[in-house]
Design an enzyme around this catalytic site. Structure first.
Site, PDB file in Angstrom:
ATOM      1  N   LYS A  42      -5.098 -10.706 -27.824  1.00 20.91           N
ATOM      2  CA  LYS A  42      -4.639 -11.410 -28.594  1.00 20.91           C
ATOM      3  C   LYS A  42      -5.932 -12.143 -28.563  1.00 20.91           C
ATOM      4  O   LYS A  42      -6.503 -12.644 -29.531  1.00 20.91           O
ATOM      5  CB  LYS A  42      -3.493 -11.607 -28.516  1.00 20.91           C
ATOM      6  CG  LYS A  42      -2.687 -10.778 -28.491  1.00 20.91           C
ATOM      7  CD  LYS A  42      -0.840 -11.455 -28.111  1.00 20.91           C
ATOM      8  CE  LYS A  42       0.357 -11.178 -27.782  1.00 20.91           C
ATOM      9  NZ  LYS A  42       1.022 -11.766 -27.391  1.00 20.91           N
ATOM     10  N   GLY A  43      -6.618 -12.331 -27.224  1.00 19.39           N
ATOM     11  CA  GLY A  43      -7.402 -13.625 -26.969  1.00 19.39           C
ATOM     12  C   GLY A  43      -8.693 -14.004 -28.108  1.00 19.39           C
ATOM     13  O   GLY A  43      -9.216 -14.846 -28.413  1.00 19.39           O
ATOM     14  N   GLU A  97     -14.348  -9.452 -28.275  1.00 22.20           N
ATOM     15  CA  GLU A  97     -13.205  -9.504 -27.234  1.00 22.20           C
ATOM     16  C   GLU A  97     -13.756 -11.168 -26.714  1.00 22.20           C
ATOM     17  O   GLU A  97     -14.501 -11.879 -27.223  1.00 22.20           O
ATOM     18  CB  GLU A  97     -14.035  -8.479 -26.131  1.00 22.20           C
ATOM     19  CG  GLU A  97     -13.289  -8.683 -24.716  1.00 22.20           C
ATOM     20  CD  GLU A  97     -11.900  -9.067 -24.565  1.00 22.20           C
ATOM     21  OE1 GLU A  97     -11.520  -9.455 -25.850  1.00 22.20           O
ATOM     22  OE2 GLU A  97     -11.520  -8.248 -23.918  1.00 22.20           O
ATOM     23  N   ASP A  98     -13.042 -11.530 -26.290  1.00 22.18           N
ATOM     24  CA  ASP A  98     -12.210 -13.398 -25.709  1.00 22.18           C
ATOM     25  C   ASP A  98     -13.658 -13.609 -24.680  1.00 22.18           C
ATOM     26  O   ASP A  98     -14.370 -14.029 -24.796  1.00 22.18           O
ATOM     27  CB  ASP A  98     -10.807 -13.452 -25.935  1.00 22.18           C
ATOM     28  CG  ASP A  98     -10.668 -12.776 -24.162  1.00 22.18           C
ATOM     29  OD1 ASP A  98     -10.798 -11.782 -24.378  1.00 22.18           O
ATOM     30  OD2 ASP A  98      -9.233 -13.048 -24.601  1.00 22.18           O
ATOM     31  N   ASP A 101     -15.100 -10.882 -17.860  1.00 17.19           N
ATOM     32  CA  ASP A 101     -14.967 -11.437 -16.849  1.00 17.19           C
ATOM     33  C   ASP A 101     -15.734 -11.050 -15.553  1.00 17.19           C
ATOM     34  O   ASP A 101     -16.800 -10.875 -15.220  1.00 17.19           O
ATOM     35  CB  ASP A 101     -13.453 -11.769 -16.712  1.00 17.19           C
ATOM     36  CG  ASP A 101     -12.922 -12.853 -15.917  1.00 17.19           C
ATOM     37  OD1 ASP A 101     -13.900 -13.945 -14.802  1.00 17.19           O
ATOM     38  OD2 ASP A 101     -12.126 -13.313 -15.421  1.00 17.19           O
ATOM     39  N   LYS A 129     -18.631 -14.686 -18.507  1.00 14.61           N
ATOM     40  CA  LYS A 129     -18.861 -16.398 -17.271  1.00 14.61           C
ATOM     41  C   LYS A 129     -19.233 -16.108 -15.520  1.00 14.61           C
ATOM     42  O   LYS A 129     -19.673 -14.622 -15.806  1.00 14.61           O
ATOM     43  CB  LYS A 129     -17.391 -15.943 -16.437  1.00 14.61           C
ATOM     44  CG  LYS A 129     -15.869 -16.426 -17.605  1.00 14.61           C
ATOM     45  CD  LYS A 129     -14.372 -16.338 -16.491  1.00 14.61           C
ATOM     46  CE  LYS A 129     -13.241 -17.197 -17.278  1.00 14.61           C
ATOM     47  NZ  LYS A 129     -12.227 -17.747 -16.131  1.00 14.61           N
ATOM     48  N   PHE A 150     -10.870 -21.961 -15.067  1.00 20.80           N
ATOM     49  CA  PHE A 150      -9.295 -21.138 -16.151  1.00 20.80           C
ATOM     50  C   PHE A 150      -9.665 -22.083 -17.596  1.00 20.80           C
ATOM     51  O   PHE A 150      -9.676 -23.034 -17.578  1.00 20.80           O
ATOM     52  CB  PHE A 150      -8.628 -21.047 -15.817  1.00 20.80           C
ATOM     53  CG  PHE A 150      -7.788 -19.691 -16.177  1.00 20.80           C
ATOM     54  CD1 PHE A 150      -7.499 -18.426 -16.210  1.00 20.80           C
ATOM     55  CD2 PHE A 150      -6.885 -20.631 -17.679  1.00 20.80           C
ATOM     56  CE1 PHE A 150      -6.907 -18.003 -16.636  1.00 20.80           C
ATOM     57  CE2 PHE A 150      -6.171 -19.520 -18.377  1.00 20.80           C
ATOM     58  CZ  PHE A 150      -6.542 -17.876 -17.788  1.00 20.80           C
ATOM     59  N   VAL A 151      -9.887 -21.257 -18.337  1.00 15.67           N
ATOM     60  CA  VAL A 151     -10.266 -22.341 -20.092  1.00 15.67           C
ATOM     61  C   VAL A 151      -9.064 -21.552 -21.202  1.00 15.67           C
ATOM     62  O   VAL A 151      -8.895 -20.367 -20.757  1.00 15.67           O
ATOM     63  CB  VAL A 151     -11.543 -21.760 -20.526  1.00 15.67           C
ATOM     64  CG1 VAL A 151     -12.861 -22.607 -19.655  1.00 15.67           C
ATOM     65  CG2 VAL A 151     -12.086 -20.760 -20.376  1.00 15.67           C
ATOM     66  N   ASP A 157      -5.317 -17.642 -24.101  1.00 21.19           N
ATOM     67  CA  ASP A 157      -3.999 -18.456 -23.539  1.00 21.19           C
ATOM     68  C   ASP A 157      -4.294 -18.167 -22.071  1.00 21.19           C
ATOM     69  O   ASP A 157      -4.895 -17.885 -20.806  1.00 21.19           O
ATOM     70  CB  ASP A 157      -2.754 -16.722 -23.663  1.00 21.19           C
ATOM     71  CG  ASP A 157      -3.074 -16.069 -23.368  1.00 21.19           C
ATOM     72  OD1 ASP A 157      -3.965 -15.294 -22.381  1.00 21.19           O
ATOM     73  OD2 ASP A 157      -1.976 -14.706 -22.546  1.00 21.19           O
ATOM     74  N   ARG A 163      -3.179 -21.015 -27.904  1.00 19.89           N
ATOM     75  CA  ARG A 163      -3.878 -20.255 -28.207  1.00 19.89           C
ATOM     76  C   ARG A 163      -4.349 -20.639 -29.360  1.00 19.89           C
ATOM     77  O   ARG A 163      -5.673 -21.214 -29.719  1.00 19.89           O
ATOM     78  CB  ARG A 163      -3.264 -18.704 -28.787  1.00 19.89           C
ATOM     79  CG  ARG A 163      -2.920 -17.879 -27.299  1.00 19.89           C
ATOM     80  CD  ARG A 163      -2.573 -16.349 -27.992  1.00 19.89           C
ATOM     81  NE  ARG A 163      -2.219 -16.220 -26.805  1.00 19.89           N
ATOM     82  CZ  ARG A 163      -3.184 -15.228 -26.444  1.00 19.89           C
ATOM     83  NH1 ARG A 163      -4.014 -14.987 -26.891  1.00 19.89           N
ATOM     84  NH2 ARG A 163      -1.974 -14.093 -25.702  1.00 19.89           N
TER      85      ARG A 163
HETATM   86  P1  IMP Z   1     -11.909  -8.724 -17.171  1.00 23.45           P
HETATM   87  O1  IMP Z   1     -12.225  -7.325 -17.372  1.00 23.45           O
HETATM   88  O2  IMP Z   1     -11.975  -9.537 -15.583  1.00 23.45           O
HETATM   89  O3  IMP Z   1     -13.244  -8.485 -17.555  1.00 23.45           O
HETATM   90  O4  IMP Z   1     -11.132  -9.719 -18.070  1.00 23.45           O
HETATM   91  C1  IMP Z   1     -11.304 -10.207 -18.919  1.00 23.45           C
HETATM   92  C2  IMP Z   1      -9.923 -10.615 -19.691  1.00 23.45           C
HETATM   93  O5  IMP Z   1      -8.676 -11.543 -18.735  1.00 23.45           O
HETATM   94  C3  IMP Z   1     -10.225 -11.317 -21.019  1.00 23.45           C
HETATM   95  O6  IMP Z   1      -9.977 -10.530 -21.842  1.00 23.45           O
HETATM   96  C4  IMP Z   1      -8.802 -12.319 -20.706  1.00 23.45           C
HETATM   97  O7  IMP Z   1      -7.686 -12.085 -21.074  1.00 23.45           O
HETATM   98  C5  IMP Z   1      -8.483 -13.125 -19.687  1.00 23.45           C
HETATM   99  N1  IMP Z   1      -9.619 -13.760 -18.564  1.00 23.45           N
HETATM  100  C6  IMP Z   1     -10.482 -13.906 -17.649  1.00 23.45           C
HETATM  101  N2  IMP Z   1     -10.491 -15.535 -17.876  1.00 23.45           N
HETATM  102  C7  IMP Z   1     -10.042 -16.306 -18.335  1.00 23.45           C
HETATM  103  C8  IMP Z   1      -9.280 -17.432 -19.247  1.00 23.45           C
HETATM  104  O8  IMP Z   1     -10.472 -17.775 -18.538  1.00 23.45           O
HETATM  105  N3  IMP Z   1      -8.554 -17.678 -19.701  1.00 23.45           N
HETATM  106  C9  IMP Z   1      -7.796 -16.814 -20.508  1.00 23.45           C
HETATM  107  N4  IMP Z   1      -7.818 -15.812 -20.111  1.00 23.45           N
HETATM  108  C10 IMP Z   1      -8.943 -14.824 -19.525  1.00 23.45           C
HETATM  109 MG    MG Z   2      -6.917 -11.139 -22.811  1.00 25.34          MG
END
Ligand code: IMP
Ligand code: MG
Length: 180
Positions: A42-43, A97-98, A101, A129, A150-151, A157, A163
């Protein structure tokens, strides 16, 4: 709600400016072509809708919801909660995508869509990030780079809250340490 925010990192004016730049770049890169924008729920929905409204190309939209098993023994294993309905074969696809990470989620989504033979497949993220990636994956369009804090807000969210904030802010440490 706002009391839980430690500081604003990207305010709504800065976000509006940056989303306009990204959309303009997409309009230039795909001039004369059609595109399919895929929002990862949803992000990304707020970011997605801001980009979408500035796209001047013939454009299809679709939505996908996934859950990655971050602690699974199989890295990058992905559960599709909701798949797209569009047939993307031969099309110009942009995944929106949001956050990038560790790269696990986006990497898995990328692989999945790649197997469906799009003409081109690009990645657009709101935040990248500055952390060690478990999967080396580069976004083609990036809103902002951020430190590893963490944002929340602007679609992002913590335990499904915040959100609706119009800016991106760092959540107070006591909130993410105590809840969820
Ligand atoms: P990855 O698989 O580790 O790249 O995860 C990315 C996902 O983790 C994003 O789509 C977010 O849903 C969640 N995420 C990572 N960092 C944050 C943050 O600081 N705030 C909110 N959601 C986060
Ligand atoms: Mg997400």
């Amino acid at each position: 709600m706002e009391r839980d925010i430690d500081r604003i990192i990207f305010d709504s004016e800065l976000i509006a400016e940056r989303t306009a730049q990204i959309a303009a770049q997409i309009n230039r890169d795909f001039a004369g072509e059609e595109i399919v924008l895929i929002s990862i729920l949803k992000g990304s929905v707020v970011f997605f809708s801001d980009i979408l409204r500035r796209i001047e190309l013939p454009c299809e939209i679709d939505f996908m919801a996934v859950s990655s098993y971050k602690n699974s023994a199989v890295p990058g294993e992905l559960e599709i909660i909701k798949d797209i309905s569009a047939d993307i074969a031969g099309k110009n696809v942009i995944i929106v995508e949001d956050i990038l990470d560790t790269g696990v989620t986006l990497g898995a989504v990328y692989d999945l869509l790649e197997r469906r033979a799009p003409k081109t497949l690009k990645i657009c993220v709101l935040l990248d990030k500055k952390v060690a990636k478990r999967r080396e994956i580069k976004a083609d369009y990036t809103g902002f780079e951020t430190d590893d804090v963490f944002v929340v807000g602007y679609g992002l969210d913590h335990a499904q809250r915040y959100r609706n904030l119009p800016y991106i802010g760092a959540l107070k440490e006591e909130i993410w340490k105590t809840k969820d």
